[in-house]
Motif scaffolding. Structure first.
Motif, mmCIF file in Angstrom:
data_model
loop_
_atom_site.group_PDB
_atom_site.id
_atom_site.type_symbol
_atom_site.label_atom_id
_atom_site.label_comp_id
_atom_site.label_asym_id
_atom_site.label_seq_id
_atom_site.Cartn_x
_atom_site.Cartn_y
_atom_site.Cartn_z
ATOM 1 N N HIS A 18 -34.741 56.427 -17.209
ATOM 2 C CA HIS A 18 -33.845 56.779 -16.025
ATOM 3 C C HIS A 18 -32.986 55.412 -15.896
ATOM 4 O O HIS A 18 -31.760 55.494 -15.654
ATOM 5 N N THR A 19 -33.401 54.193 -16.224
ATOM 6 C CA THR A 19 -32.918 52.972 -15.941
ATOM 7 C C THR A 19 -32.016 52.687 -17.247
ATOM 8 O O THR A 19 -31.315 51.799 -17.372
ATOM 9 N N ARG A 20 -32.125 53.471 -18.288
ATOM 10 C CA ARG A 20 -31.592 53.154 -19.723
ATOM 11 C C ARG A 20 -30.621 54.454 -20.010
ATOM 12 O O ARG A 20 -30.195 54.610 -21.058
ATOM 13 N N LYS A 21 -30.101 55.183 -18.942
ATOM 14 C CA LYS A 21 -29.268 56.433 -19.242
ATOM 15 C C LYS A 21 -27.977 55.781 -19.934
ATOM 16 O O LYS A 21 -27.460 56.708 -20.903
ATOM 17 N N LYS A 22 -27.413 54.929 -19.496
ATOM 18 C CA LYS A 22 -26.020 54.400 -19.931
ATOM 19 C C LYS A 22 -25.986 54.078 -21.311
ATOM 20 O O LYS A 22 -25.319 54.447 -22.103
ATOM 21 N N ALA A 23 -27.050 53.337 -21.741
ATOM 22 C CA ALA A 23 -27.206 52.785 -23.014
ATOM 23 C C ALA A 23 -27.571 53.753 -24.141
ATOM 24 O O ALA A 23 -27.200 53.843 -25.113
ATOM 25 N N ILE A 24 -28.507 54.769 -23.486
ATOM 26 C CA ILE A 24 -28.791 55.984 -24.361
ATOM 27 C C ILE A 24 -27.473 56.809 -24.544
ATOM 28 O O ILE A 24 -27.330 57.145 -25.586
ATOM 29 N N ALA A 25 -26.896 57.151 -23.677
ATOM 30 C CA ALA A 25 -25.376 57.904 -23.635
ATOM 31 C C ALA A 25 -24.531 57.245 -24.606
ATOM 32 O O ALA A 25 -23.961 57.571 -25.479
ATOM 33 N N ILE A 26 -24.398 55.937 -24.583
ATOM 34 C CA ILE A 26 -23.490 55.147 -25.462
ATOM 35 C C ILE A 26 -23.807 55.280 -26.930
ATOM 36 O O ILE A 26 -23.104 55.554 -27.888
ATOM 37 N N PHE A 27 -25.344 55.000 -27.158
ATOM 38 C CA PHE A 27 -25.782 55.084 -28.547
ATOM 39 C C PHE A 27 -25.541 56.461 -29.227
ATOM 40 O O PHE A 27 -25.103 56.512 -30.393
ATOM 41 N N TRP A 28 -25.996 57.561 -28.426
ATOM 42 C CA TRP A 28 -25.884 58.785 -29.032
ATOM 43 C C TRP A 28 -24.393 59.206 -28.974
ATOM 44 O O TRP A 28 -24.001 59.943 -30.079
ATOM 45 N N THR A 29 -23.393 58.688 -28.248
ATOM 46 C CA THR A 29 -22.113 59.200 -28.382
ATOM 47 C C THR A 29 -21.546 58.416 -29.732
ATOM 48 O O THR A 29 -20.797 59.136 -30.556
ATOM 49 N N ILE A 30 -21.912 57.409 -30.018
ATOM 50 C CA ILE A 30 -21.666 56.542 -31.240
ATOM 51 C C ILE A 30 -21.959 57.252 -32.380
ATOM 52 O O ILE A 30 -21.555 57.439 -33.488
ATOM 53 N N PHE A 31 -23.489 57.496 -32.161
ATOM 54 C CA PHE A 31 -24.198 58.169 -33.522
ATOM 55 C C PHE A 31 -23.553 59.564 -33.857
ATOM 56 O O PHE A 31 -23.410 59.908 -35.197
ATOM 57 N N VAL A 32 -23.280 60.609 -32.938
ATOM 58 C CA VAL A 32 -22.579 61.439 -33.015
ATOM 59 C C VAL A 32 -21.386 61.660 -33.844
ATOM 60 O O VAL A 32 -21.065 62.398 -34.734
ATOM 61 N N ILE A 33 -20.447 60.546 -33.364
ATOM 62 C CA ILE A 33 -19.386 60.377 -33.858
ATOM 63 C C ILE A 33 -19.365 59.953 -35.391
ATOM 64 O O ILE A 33 -18.545 60.388 -36.087
ATOM 65 N N ASP A 34 -20.368 59.180 -35.470
ATOM 66 C CA ASP A 34 -20.354 58.507 -36.947
ATOM 67 C C ASP A 34 -21.029 59.475 -37.852
ATOM 68 O O ASP A 34 -20.740 59.455 -39.194
ATOM 69 N N THR A 35 -21.935 60.241 -37.314
ATOM 70 C CA THR A 35 -22.790 61.184 -38.387
ATOM 71 C C THR A 35 -22.383 62.564 -38.441
ATOM 72 O O THR A 35 -22.659 63.406 -39.129
ATOM 73 N N LEU A 36 -21.501 63.027 -37.475
ATOM 74 C CA LEU A 36 -21.087 64.378 -37.347
ATOM 75 C C LEU A 36 -19.616 64.551 -37.413
ATOM 76 O O LEU A 36 -19.036 65.105 -38.311
ATOM 77 N N ALA A 37 -18.949 63.942 -36.573
ATOM 78 C CA ALA A 37 -17.543 64.134 -36.152
ATOM 79 C C ALA A 37 -16.808 63.280 -37.644
ATOM 80 O O ALA A 37 -15.883 63.804 -37.963
ATOM 81 N N GLN A 38 -17.097 62.080 -38.073
ATOM 82 C CA GLN A 38 -16.543 61.438 -39.011
ATOM 83 C C GLN A 38 -16.418 61.896 -40.377
ATOM 84 O O GLN A 38 -15.345 62.187 -40.877
ATOM 85 N N PRO A 39 -17.636 62.469 -40.697
ATOM 86 C CA PRO A 39 -17.607 63.086 -41.963
ATOM 87 C C PRO A 39 -16.991 64.446 -42.220
ATOM 88 O O PRO A 39 -16.458 64.787 -43.267
ATOM 89 N N LEU A 40 -16.892 65.228 -41.016
ATOM 90 C CA LEU A 40 -16.279 66.309 -40.898
ATOM 91 C C LEU A 40 -14.598 66.356 -40.962
ATOM 92 O O LEU A 40 -14.102 66.611 -41.808
ATOM 93 N N VAL A 41 -14.237 65.263 -40.266
ATOM 94 C CA VAL A 41 -12.736 65.004 -39.804
ATOM 95 C C VAL A 41 -12.028 64.443 -41.280
ATOM 96 O O VAL A 41 -11.284 64.698 -41.875
ATOM 97 N N LEU A 42 -13.021 63.523 -41.872
ATOM 98 C CA LEU A 42 -12.307 62.728 -42.933
ATOM 99 C C LEU A 42 -12.400 63.911 -44.322
ATOM 100 O O LEU A 42 -11.364 64.067 -45.006
ATOM 101 N N TYR A 43 -13.385 64.761 -44.141
ATOM 102 C CA TYR A 43 -13.294 65.787 -45.382
ATOM 103 C C TYR A 43 -12.258 66.891 -45.328
ATOM 104 O O TYR A 43 -11.491 66.770 -46.231
#
Length: 354
Positions: A18-43
């Motif tokens: 609960h005290t780390r919600k912001k850090a967790i949200a930031i990490f997973w947002t960047i991770f999804v962009i890097d691992t899901l959105a980026q390879p699909l958009v570039l392809y």
């Protein structure tokens, strides 16, 4: 347990999401962009909107892939190897990696070979490149289930597995994963490693819950990866590439939504059983796979469904005052029933496991 029964609560875990919600949200947002959105958009953008060769398209896609994972890898390595590290496994040498990092290294080597083989040809193997995430699912699902199979068979740890010393009872794999990820990536450090190990050894119910969750995630990972693989090699290449990167995230989201209320329910049951003294039995403060536990959430649901022949509990005569005892809810049940946990899926075939 006799020693633990003097406490009304199980040993606490000094860590809160609960005290780390912001850090967790930031990490997973960047991770999804890097691992899901980026390879699909570039392809889709480079393959269909440019005149670049297909080989160059995938060279660009793979070169941009996994930046967050690469950073995380070296961040973990630094935290484990630095001289004043407070994150490395308990009583481990400075040069000893935790179990998660060892597997992190192996799976990255596998993926590197997969991506090189898939992108080196003049006409890339699109389906092979789409197998990156299913390969990760196959690997970690296989490793985690293997550890628990060895545990059920009575094998001892052949080498140090994070904070579990060589020669100890093989730990359930999810315990090791939680220990390593929270201690290093989550900043919990050795304080969390020690607290989690205390909880793990003190509470047979906690061990049982982790075993069931490990089967749920490990088994689900392999089954879903197999289904995704079948899809990748049957549909058209553009669809195969898209689904190969999207479906693992969809699976992980569904499994997470199931896991959260499941774990919360089991933790409440563990607390009630602890308060009622229902966690007696087995060797105190030892990873005793034969220690009896009250029925977990999974076993309760299983008993209500009861539609598979091997999932049906054996019928036994009504209990007598001499062979009955209070359950975690205060009711009286058979010696091997509610309090002992008689459902299938036990870690040990003949006696209930933790």
């Amino acid at each position: 347990m006799e020693e633990g029964s003097v406490h009304s609560e199980p040993p606490p875990l000094p860590y809160s999401l609960h005290t780390r919600k912001k850090a967790i949200a930031i990490f997973w947002t960047i991770f999804v962009i890097d691992t899901l959105a980026q390879p699909l958009v570039l392809y889709w953008a480079l393959w269909y909107a440019t005149d670049l060769s297909h080989n160059l398209v995938f060279s660009i896609v793979t070169a941009c892939l996994g930046g967050v994972s690469v950073f995380e890898y070296f961040y973990r390595l630094y935290n484990l190897f630095r001289k004043d590290s407070r994150a490395r496994p308990l009583n481990a040498r400075k040069s000893w990696l935790d179990f998660f990092h060892i597997n992190f290294t192996i799976v990255w080597l596998i993926l590197a070979v997969e991506l090189i083989v898939g992108t080196v040809p003049e006409e890339p193997y699109v389906r092979l490149v789409a197998m990156v995430l299913p390969t990760v699912m196959f690997y970690f699902g296989g490793v985690h289930l293997s550890l628990d199979v060895l545990r059920m068979c009575g094998f001892k740890a052949p080498f140090r597995i994070s904070s579990t010393p060589k020669g100890s009872v093989m730990p359930t794999a999810l315990y090791v994963l939680i220990e390593d990820v929270v201690a290093v990536d989550g900043g919990g450090g050795q304080i969390y490693r020690y607290a989690l190990r205390t909880r793990y050894l003190s509470s047979p119910y906690f061990r049982r819950m982790l075993f069931e969750m490990n089967c749920f995630w490990g088994g689900g990972s392999i089954i879903c990866a197999a289904a995704i693989t079948a899809i990748i090699f049957t549909v058209s290449q553009p669809v195969a590439y898209t689904l190969g990167w999207c479906l693992p995230f969809a699976w992980a989201a569904v499994w997470t939504l199931i896991t959260i209320p499941w774990v919360q329910s089991d933790l409440r049951r563990e607390r009630k059983a602890w308060q009622a003294g229902g966690l007696r039995g087995g060797i105190p403060y030892t990873d005793d796979i034969n220690a009896p536990t009250p029925r977990t959430r999974f076993e309760s649901v299983q008993a209500h469904i009861n539609f598979l022949p091997w999932a049906r509990e054996k019928q036994s005569p009504p209990p007598t005052p001499s062979d009955s005892r209070p359950t975690e809810d205060g009711a009286v049940d058979e010696e091997r029933g509610e309090a002992g946990g008689g459902g299938v899926g036990r870690e040990h075939q003949s006696t209930p496991g933790p």
